[in-house]
Design a protein around this motif. Structure first.
Motif, mmCIF file in Angstrom:
data_model
loop_
_atom_site.group_PDB
_atom_site.id
_atom_site.type_symbol
_atom_site.label_atom_id
_atom_site.label_comp_id
_atom_site.label_asym_id
_atom_site.label_seq_id
_atom_site.Cartn_x
_atom_site.Cartn_y
_atom_site.Cartn_z
ATOM 1 N N THR A 66 0.833 -1.194 0.000
ATOM 2 C CA THR A 66 0.000 0.000 0.000
ATOM 3 C C THR A 66 0.874 1.251 0.000
ATOM 4 O O THR A 66 2.033 1.199 0.340
ATOM 5 C CB THR A 66 -0.900 0.038 1.242
ATOM 6 N N GLN A 67 0.279 2.360 -0.335
ATOM 7 C CA GLN A 67 1.034 3.599 -0.460
ATOM 8 C C GLN A 67 0.399 4.709 0.330
ATOM 9 O O GLN A 67 -0.784 4.670 0.614
ATOM 10 C CB GLN A 67 1.029 4.028 -1.929
ATOM 11 N N THR B 96 0.048 7.686 -0.825
ATOM 12 C CA THR B 96 -0.451 8.695 -1.755
ATOM 13 C C THR B 96 -1.909 9.057 -1.483
ATOM 14 O O THR B 96 -2.768 8.188 -1.437
ATOM 15 C CB THR B 96 -0.362 8.160 -3.198
ATOM 16 N N SER B 97 -2.188 10.368 -1.305
ATOM 17 C CA SER B 97 -3.565 10.828 -1.202
ATOM 18 C C SER B 97 -3.737 11.991 -2.171
ATOM 19 O O SER B 97 -3.034 12.991 -2.074
ATOM 20 C CB SER B 97 -3.878 11.279 0.224
ATOM 21 N N GLN C 283 -4.773 10.439 -12.760
ATOM 22 C CA GLN C 283 -5.553 9.246 -12.396
ATOM 23 C C GLN C 283 -6.926 9.252 -13.062
ATOM 24 O O GLN C 283 -7.578 8.210 -13.127
ATOM 25 C CB GLN C 283 -5.681 9.126 -10.867
ATOM 26 N N THR D 239 -1.001 6.278 -7.113
ATOM 27 C CA THR D 239 -0.900 4.944 -6.516
ATOM 28 C C THR D 239 -0.359 3.994 -7.592
ATOM 29 O O THR D 239 -0.452 4.283 -8.789
ATOM 30 C CB THR D 239 -2.279 4.433 -6.062
ATOM 31 N N ASN D 240 0.143 2.865 -7.161
ATOM 32 C CA ASN D 240 0.678 1.895 -8.131
ATOM 33 C C ASN D 240 -0.373 1.505 -9.173
ATOM 34 O O ASN D 240 -0.099 1.466 -10.372
ATOM 35 C CB ASN D 240 1.161 0.636 -7.406
#
Ligand SMILES: C[S@@+](CC[C@H](N)C(=O)[O-])C[C@H]1O[C@@H](n2cnc3c(N)ncnc32)[C@H](O)[C@@H]1O
Length: 232
Positions: free
Chosen positions: A8-9, A11-12, A121, A143-144
């Motif tokens: 998990t990351q 990133t937000s 995204q 995110t990935n």
């Protein structure tokens, strides 16, 4: 054990957008206080693109896309110099508004196509439009999974012989490093390459950016082609 890709990351998108809304629309703002590296950065990118133009099956020089374009630093000094037309995609509409001034009326009128005020995204390029899609210092915000989807969408946006160039910071360790301040991550080389494979891209060239000041992340340029090249 979970592969690096599945971890998990931090990133937000919301937090990142909040951070960038506090950043002034200047070169220094775009480069986190390191405006001094811009000329060296552009020079390194130009050398790479010129080599690609001389390679077998080079991309055309008609249309480029600048992703995470900010105020248009790369559009101004790199892409508009080498391509007839450039589109920009950037999540912060204040930066795109500032880009109009920064790029100036001549470039805006003659070279700039569409400025898309949207996060990568959520962005889907028009099919078959771009000869080169340039993605620099922004993938750490995705995110990935979104990164892979974004690159898959980018492939659809390429012309024949079109390619994607990713220019990013890379960690010196094998760990993902999190920047809480702007809610981004810096990935290790192995993970980024794993994501390129997941996106069905051939990473056929990797070049290190030279002559950046010590203490910064190492920066690499990745030249990516769809595994299955389109035919006419
Ligand atoms: C470090 S700056 C780099 C700007 C430009 N690529 C350059 O090198 O001059 C990162 C840029 O990415 C934009 N950005 C951050 N998250 C994004 C996202 N999810 N989609 C599109 N742009 C994003 C920021 O607003 C900012 O303009």
């Amino acid at each position: 054990m979970a592969s690096e890709v599945e971890t998990t990351q931090a990133t937000s998108y919301e937090e990142a957008a909040k951070y960038w809304s506090t950043v002034p629309p200047t070169i220094n703002g775009m480069l986190g206080g390191f405006a001094c590296i811009s000329t060296t950065d552009i020079r390194g990118s130009k050398v790479l693109l010129k080599q690609l133009f001389k390679s077998q099956n080079p991309p055309n020089k008609y249309y480029a896309l600048d992703c995470g374009a900010g105020i248009g630093r790369i559009t101004k000094y790199l892409l508009s110099d080498l391509f007839e037309k450039v589109d920009m995609v950037e999540q912060n509409s204040v930066f795109l508004e500032a880009a109009k001034n920064y790029l100036g009326p001549t470039l805006i009128e003659k070279k700039i196509g569409t400025m898309f005020p949207v996060g990568l995204q959520d962005f889907k390029p028009e099919i078959g439009k771009y000869d080169v899609i340039w993605v620099q210092w922004v993938l750490g915000h995705l995110t990935n999974d979104d990164l892979v989807d974004f690159l898959l969408n980018c492939q659809k946006g390429l012309t024949n012989n079109g390619l994607i160039v990713v220019k990013e910071n890379i960690t010196s360790s094998v760990e993902v490093e999190v920047d809480e301040k702007d809610s981004s991550v810096t990935r290790p080389m192995g993970l980024l390459k794993e994501l390129f494979v997941k996106a069905n891209l051939d990473c056929y060239r990797v070049t290190k950016q030279l002559n950046f000041p010590k203490g910064l992340y190492t920066v690499y340029m990745f030249v990516l082609k769809p595994k299955i090249q389109k035919s006419d």
